[in-house]
Enzyme design. Sequence first.
Site, PDB file in Angstrom:
ATOM      1  N   ASN A 133       4.460 -24.452  36.620  1.00 45.54           N
ATOM      2  CA  ASN A 133       3.987 -23.896  37.895  1.00 45.54           C
ATOM      3  C   ASN A 133       2.641 -23.241  37.619  1.00 45.54           C
ATOM      4  O   ASN A 133       2.588 -22.165  37.020  1.00 45.54           O
ATOM      5  CB  ASN A 133       5.009 -22.875  38.411  1.00 45.54           C
ATOM      6  CG  ASN A 133       4.527 -22.154  39.652  1.00 45.54           C
ATOM      7  OD1 ASN A 133       3.492 -22.508  40.229  1.00 45.54           O
ATOM      8  ND2 ASN A 133       5.267 -21.141  40.080  1.00 45.54           N
ATOM      9  N   TRP A 134       1.588 -23.922  38.043  1.00 45.40           N
ATOM     10  CA  TRP A 134       0.241 -23.415  37.718  1.00 45.40           C
ATOM     11  C   TRP A 134      -0.161 -22.234  38.609  1.00 45.40           C
ATOM     12  O   TRP A 134      -1.195 -21.619  38.389  1.00 45.40           O
ATOM     13  CB  TRP A 134      -0.790 -24.545  37.850  1.00 45.40           C
ATOM     14  CG  TRP A 134      -0.757 -25.509  36.711  1.00 45.40           C
ATOM     15  CD1 TRP A 134       0.123 -25.520  35.660  1.00 45.40           C
ATOM     16  CD2 TRP A 134      -1.657 -26.613  36.485  1.00 45.40           C
ATOM     17  NE1 TRP A 134      -0.164 -26.551  34.799  1.00 45.40           N
ATOM     18  CE2 TRP A 134      -1.251 -27.241  35.278  1.00 45.40           C
ATOM     19  CE3 TRP A 134      -2.750 -27.131  37.170  1.00 45.40           C
ATOM     20  CZ2 TRP A 134      -1.912 -28.355  34.766  1.00 45.40           C
ATOM     21  CZ3 TRP A 134      -3.405 -28.238  36.661  1.00 45.40           C
ATOM     22  CH2 TRP A 134      -2.987 -28.843  35.470  1.00 45.40           C
ATOM     23  N   LYS A 135       0.628 -21.947  39.634  1.00 42.53           N
ATOM     24  CA  LYS A 135       0.314 -20.835  40.544  1.00 42.53           C
ATOM     25  C   LYS A 135      -1.129 -20.971  41.050  1.00 42.53           C
ATOM     26  O   LYS A 135      -1.591 -22.093  41.244  1.00 42.53           O
ATOM     27  CB  LYS A 135       0.601 -19.489  39.850  1.00 42.53           C
ATOM     28  CG  LYS A 135       2.030 -19.452  39.275  1.00 42.53           C
ATOM     29  CD  LYS A 135       2.479 -18.106  38.828  1.00 42.53           C
ATOM     30  CE  LYS A 135       3.920 -18.179  38.320  1.00 42.53           C
ATOM     31  NZ  LYS A 135       4.478 -16.882  37.972  1.00 42.53           N
ATOM     32  N   HIS A 175       9.815 -19.196  45.799  1.00 40.38           N
ATOM     33  CA  HIS A 175       9.392 -18.448  44.609  1.00 40.38           C
ATOM     34  C   HIS A 175       9.271 -16.966  44.972  1.00 40.38           C
ATOM     35  O   HIS A 175       8.860 -16.628  46.084  1.00 40.38           O
ATOM     36  CB  HIS A 175       8.055 -18.995  44.106  1.00 40.38           C
ATOM     37  CG  HIS A 175       7.711 -18.498  42.731  1.00 40.38           C
ATOM     38  ND1 HIS A 175       7.259 -17.223  42.497  1.00 40.38           N
ATOM     39  CD2 HIS A 175       7.794 -19.103  41.522  1.00 40.38           C
ATOM     40  CE1 HIS A 175       7.068 -17.062  41.198  1.00 40.38           C
ATOM     41  NE2 HIS A 175       7.381 -18.195  40.573  1.00 40.38           N
ATOM     42  N   GLU A 230       7.135 -14.877  44.226  1.00 37.66           N
ATOM     43  CA  GLU A 230       5.772 -14.480  44.623  1.00 37.66           C
ATOM     44  C   GLU A 230       5.494 -14.830  46.088  1.00 37.66           C
ATOM     45  O   GLU A 230       4.639 -14.216  46.721  1.00 37.66           O
ATOM     46  CB  GLU A 230       4.750 -15.120  43.671  1.00 37.66           C
ATOM     47  CG  GLU A 230       4.799 -14.436  42.303  1.00 37.66           C
ATOM     48  CD  GLU A 230       4.356 -15.286  41.134  1.00 37.66           C
ATOM     49  OE1 GLU A 230       3.766 -16.366  41.357  1.00 37.66           O
ATOM     50  OE2 GLU A 230       4.616 -14.872  39.986  1.00 37.66           O
ATOM     51  N   GLU A 234      14.921 -17.305  38.278  1.00 34.30           N
ATOM     52  CA  GLU A 234      13.784 -16.578  37.720  1.00 34.30           C
ATOM     53  C   GLU A 234      13.927 -15.082  38.019  1.00 34.30           C
ATOM     54  O   GLU A 234      13.534 -14.626  39.113  1.00 34.30           O
ATOM     55  CB  GLU A 234      12.468 -17.070  38.349  1.00 34.30           C
ATOM     56  CG  GLU A 234      12.212 -18.550  38.162  1.00 34.30           C
ATOM     57  CD  GLU A 234      10.730 -18.888  38.301  1.00 34.30           C
ATOM     58  OE1 GLU A 234      10.202 -19.470  37.358  1.00 34.30           O
ATOM     59  OE2 GLU A 234      10.121 -18.541  39.320  1.00 34.30           O
ATOM     60  N   GLY A 274       6.060 -13.256  33.985  1.00 36.11           N
ATOM     61  CA  GLY A 274       4.749 -12.797  33.526  1.00 36.11           C
ATOM     62  C   GLY A 274       4.770 -11.502  32.738  1.00 36.11           C
ATOM     63  O   GLY A 274       3.734 -10.882  32.535  1.00 36.11           O
ATOM     64  N   SER A 303       8.791 -15.905  31.638  1.00 35.46           N
ATOM     65  CA  SER A 303       8.316 -15.696  30.262  1.00 35.46           C
ATOM     66  C   SER A 303       8.867 -16.700  29.259  1.00 35.46           C
ATOM     67  O   SER A 303       9.150 -16.345  28.112  1.00 35.46           O
ATOM     68  CB  SER A 303       8.604 -14.254  29.818  1.00 35.46           C
ATOM     69  OG  SER A 303       7.866 -13.346  30.619  1.00 35.46           O
ATOM     70  N   GLY A 318       5.403 -20.648  33.932  1.00 38.05           N
ATOM     71  CA  GLY A 318       4.157 -20.226  34.559  1.00 38.05           C
ATOM     72  C   GLY A 318       3.011 -20.230  33.546  1.00 38.05           C
ATOM     73  O   GLY A 318       2.431 -21.259  33.236  1.00 38.05           O
ATOM     74  N   GLY A 319       2.708 -19.045  33.021  1.00 40.16           N
ATOM     75  CA  GLY A 319       1.544 -18.874  32.154  1.00 40.16           C
ATOM     76  C   GLY A 319       1.441 -19.888  31.029  1.00 40.16           C
ATOM     77  O   GLY A 319       0.346 -20.406  30.750  1.00 40.16           O
TER      78      GLY A 319
HETATM   79  P1  13P Z   1       5.801 -16.979  33.634  1.00 35.77           P
HETATM   80  O1  13P Z   1       6.247 -18.154  32.786  1.00 35.77           O
HETATM   81  O2  13P Z   1       4.314 -16.774  33.585  1.00 35.77           O
HETATM   82  O3  13P Z   1       6.621 -15.770  33.346  1.00 35.77           O
HETATM   83  O4  13P Z   1       6.085 -17.382  35.163  1.00 35.77           O
HETATM   84  C1  13P Z   1       7.349 -17.861  35.505  1.00 35.77           C
HETATM   85  C2  13P Z   1       7.296 -18.365  36.892  1.00 35.77           C
HETATM   86  O5  13P Z   1       7.145 -17.606  37.840  1.00 35.77           O
HETATM   87  C3  13P Z   1       7.383 -19.818  37.079  1.00 35.77           C
HETATM   88  O6  13P Z   1       7.577 -20.150  38.414  1.00 35.77           O
END
Ligand code: 13P
Length: 254
Positions: free
Chosen positions: A10-12, A93, A95, A165, A171, A211, A232-233
């Site tokens: 997920n590149w956000k 999600h 977010e 999640e 993050g 994470s 994510g990251g």
């Molecule tokens: P991180 O891997 O950066 O913690 O993000 C997880 C996430 O929100 C994937 O959708």
Amino acid sequence: MSLRPYIVGNWKMNGTRAMLSEARAIDRAAQRHMKVEVAVAPPFTLIHAVHREAEQIGVGAQDCHPAADGAFTGDVSASMVADAGAKFVILGHSERREGHGETNELVRTKVQSALAAGLKVILCCGEPEERRDAGAHEKFVLNQLRLSLPESVDGAGEKLTVAYEPIWAIGTGRTPTLDDIAAMHAAIRGFLIERFGDAQGSVIRILYGGSVKPDNARDILGVAEVGGALVGGASLTADSFMNIALAAGDGEDA
Ligand code: 13P
């Protein structure tokens, strides 16, 4: 029905066309590791470009509007992202739930419209830290799922994926213990079987997200009922993302 581990990036809100070289590198590596199903969800602006580059990986969106079309300035519908090359969409999600006030009910209408547009859905759930501290995390997550998922979905096993999640793990570099992940995934599995029946509910993949990194992926992916990861990251470079995928494939080439 594919039961390969499913590793989704997920590149956000990250990535311009300069990131296409990472997408190409992820795609090339995925071709060498066919035991794992690899996908990325870039921002809307890159879906079509990544789709054109990708021979192996799946491409998805990070959200869609519940309506098919109309006067919704700035929004993008499920059929639009499908037209751009997306095969799936991440919905619910945290977010989006937190930053855009998305309710379970809204998420459910988005799930319905995505499925109607022929997209698969990765439905996210996860508790805030205070629910975990109060011991109410399981109840919270199952309630999210109960209200965010339609009562019935034809071919749910193939079309739906659930991503657990925990919000406090996103993050932050913090993760639940492996036992905690196992307990939540078992509870989610129980719910999915109750909702969709044994045949479909037992094959819906349940991803863990929050994470996930190359150095913890093998342990997390080894937990019962963890069918993959939503990353994510660590999905922003081919190197770290594919090291996670490699851990999912147990390090063996196809
Ligand atoms: P991180 O891997 O950066 O913690 O993000 C997880 C996430 O929100 C994937 O959708």
